[in-house]
Motif scaffolding. Sequence first.
Motif, PDB file in Angstrom:
ATOM      1  N   ARG A 154      31.045  52.886  31.828  1.00 31.91           N
ATOM      2  CA  ARG A 154      30.953  53.861  32.926  1.00 31.91           C
ATOM      3  C   ARG A 154      30.280  53.237  34.142  1.00 31.91           C
ATOM      4  O   ARG A 154      30.696  53.463  35.284  1.00 31.91           O
ATOM      5  N   GLU A 155      29.234  52.470  33.885  1.00 29.06           N
ATOM      6  CA  GLU A 155      28.536  51.824  34.995  1.00 29.06           C
ATOM      7  C   GLU A 155      29.456  50.852  35.730  1.00 29.06           C
ATOM      8  O   GLU A 155      29.481  50.824  36.966  1.00 29.06           O
ATOM      9  N   MET A 156      30.204  50.044  34.987  1.00 27.94           N
ATOM     10  CA  MET A 156      31.061  49.051  35.634  1.00 27.94           C
ATOM     11  C   MET A 156      32.251  49.687  36.340  1.00 27.94           C
ATOM     12  O   MET A 156      32.795  49.111  37.290  1.00 27.94           O
ATOM     13  N   GLN A 157      32.652  50.856  35.900  1.00 29.31           N
ATOM     14  CA  GLN A 157      33.736  51.564  36.582  1.00 29.31           C
ATOM     15  C   GLN A 157      33.342  51.916  38.022  1.00 29.31           C
ATOM     16  O   GLN A 157      34.205  52.019  38.908  1.00 29.31           O
ATOM     17  N   ILE A 158      32.048  52.068  38.271  1.00 27.90           N
ATOM     18  CA  ILE A 158      31.566  52.358  39.628  1.00 27.90           C
ATOM     19  C   ILE A 158      31.958  51.226  40.579  1.00 27.90           C
ATOM     20  O   ILE A 158      32.233  51.454  41.762  1.00 27.90           O
ATOM     21  N   PHE A 159      31.999  49.995  40.072  1.00 32.77           N
ATOM     22  CA  PHE A 159      32.428  48.833  40.853  1.00 32.77           C
ATOM     23  C   PHE A 159      33.855  49.030  41.364  1.00 32.77           C
ATOM     24  O   PHE A 159      34.157  48.771  42.538  1.00 32.77           O
ATOM     25  N   ILE A 160      34.724  49.490  40.492  1.00 33.66           N
ATOM     26  CA  ILE A 160      36.123  49.718  40.877  1.00 33.66           C
ATOM     27  C   ILE A 160      36.228  50.883  41.851  1.00 33.66           C
ATOM     28  O   ILE A 160      36.835  50.776  42.920  1.00 33.66           O
ATOM     29  N   ASP A 161      35.620  52.003  41.479  1.00 34.24           N
ATOM     30  CA  ASP A 161      35.795  53.234  42.248  1.00 34.24           C
ATOM     31  C   ASP A 161      35.184  53.162  43.649  1.00 34.24           C
ATOM     32  O   ASP A 161      35.795  53.613  44.628  1.00 34.24           O
ATOM     33  N   TRP A 162      33.990  52.594  43.754  1.00 38.02           N
ATOM     34  CA  TRP A 162      33.256  52.677  45.015  1.00 38.02           C
ATOM     35  C   TRP A 162      33.223  51.367  45.802  1.00 38.02           C
ATOM     36  O   TRP A 162      33.220  51.400  47.047  1.00 38.02           O
ATOM     37  N   PHE A 163      33.185  50.228  45.121  1.00 40.23           N
ATOM     38  CA  PHE A 163      33.153  48.936  45.822  1.00 40.23           C
ATOM     39  C   PHE A 163      34.563  48.490  46.201  1.00 40.23           C
ATOM     40  O   PHE A 163      34.854  48.227  47.370  1.00 40.23           O
ATOM     41  N   LEU A 164      35.454  48.428  45.221  1.00 38.65           N
ATOM     42  CA  LEU A 164      36.808  47.927  45.485  1.00 38.65           C
ATOM     43  C   LEU A 164      37.659  48.939  46.248  1.00 38.65           C
ATOM     44  O   LEU A 164      38.217  48.628  47.302  1.00 38.65           O
TER      45      LEU A 164
END
Length: 329
Positions: free
Chosen positions: A137-147
């Motif tokens: 869940r934490e790493m999904q934040i990278f996709i959703d908000w950064f990328l």
Amino acid sequence: MQLIQSFLTACFPGEVIHLDPITGDASFRRYFRFSVAQTSYILMDAPTPTEDCGRFVATQQAFAQAGLKVPRIIAQDIEQGLLLLSDLGDTLLLSRLTHDTAATFYRQALAQLTQVRTISATSAGSLPVFDQDFLLREMQIFIDWFLLQHLQLTVTEQEQSMLQRHFLLLAASALQQPQAGMHRDYHARNLMLQQDGCLAVIDFQDVVTGPVTYDAVSLLKDCYVKWPAELVQSLSNEFYSNLKAKAELPVEVSAEQFQLWFDWMGLQRHIKVCGIFCRLYHRDGKSGYLADLPRVFEYVLEVTQLYPQLQELDLWLNNKVKPALEAMA
């Protein structure tokens, strides 16, 4: 503010109190400093439902019982999310770190993690577990908000699959490690230097049971300040040796294995933080964290280039993501 004034009036009848706002953190909590009878206090306003004031109280008690210096809770109104706290001062460890002092202060901070690791529960029950779902869940934040949100990149199904494979690798590495009490945001902005030289701990309410390297890499590869690789390596080696000496690592865990755990744990954290910093900007209107984003992304690339298992991820980050981030500078 009427609720706050009523709370303070109950704590200090007849006193006229002037609140001075303190620069907030990444949460929705607000902090104010004030003085009564030459004693300084901190008011924490942790509005529900975005913040869990009860959890803060429970974790404060657990940290204090473990022998860690934390703010005392003088009065509380859990229902309204209000706490009256002792004032630990305003000297962040970050403000006292120099090339001459860093090693000494970091050894002190690493030593305190021994006490953090003893925490397994609070009065509210067992600590949450930093398990695979939590990590992913934490790493999904990278996709959703950064990328997607910040860089406005398109992520294909093939790229999504590649990212998930690597996220699973990082999660597996984290779960192979011994698990213990974990602060989860242990760095030089969350440690306060006291007049007696000790380090007080703040922002501890997100404590979980998790990988033994997490807090150490959070401290040594700080998102807000970067130190020479030689210093980080030396201190992480000492941390490994101390864990071995305390029998907190299995005897078969080699220095090389520990180094991989340490590096990949940092990679997981920094991937998450890239997303968190962008979410703070786009969702919460907090732009200050964007200045630290290039440093955090640099930490990511430093690790992906070191390990053959991460080569595909490294190439993709360098070829697609890095140019998009640099174009925004």
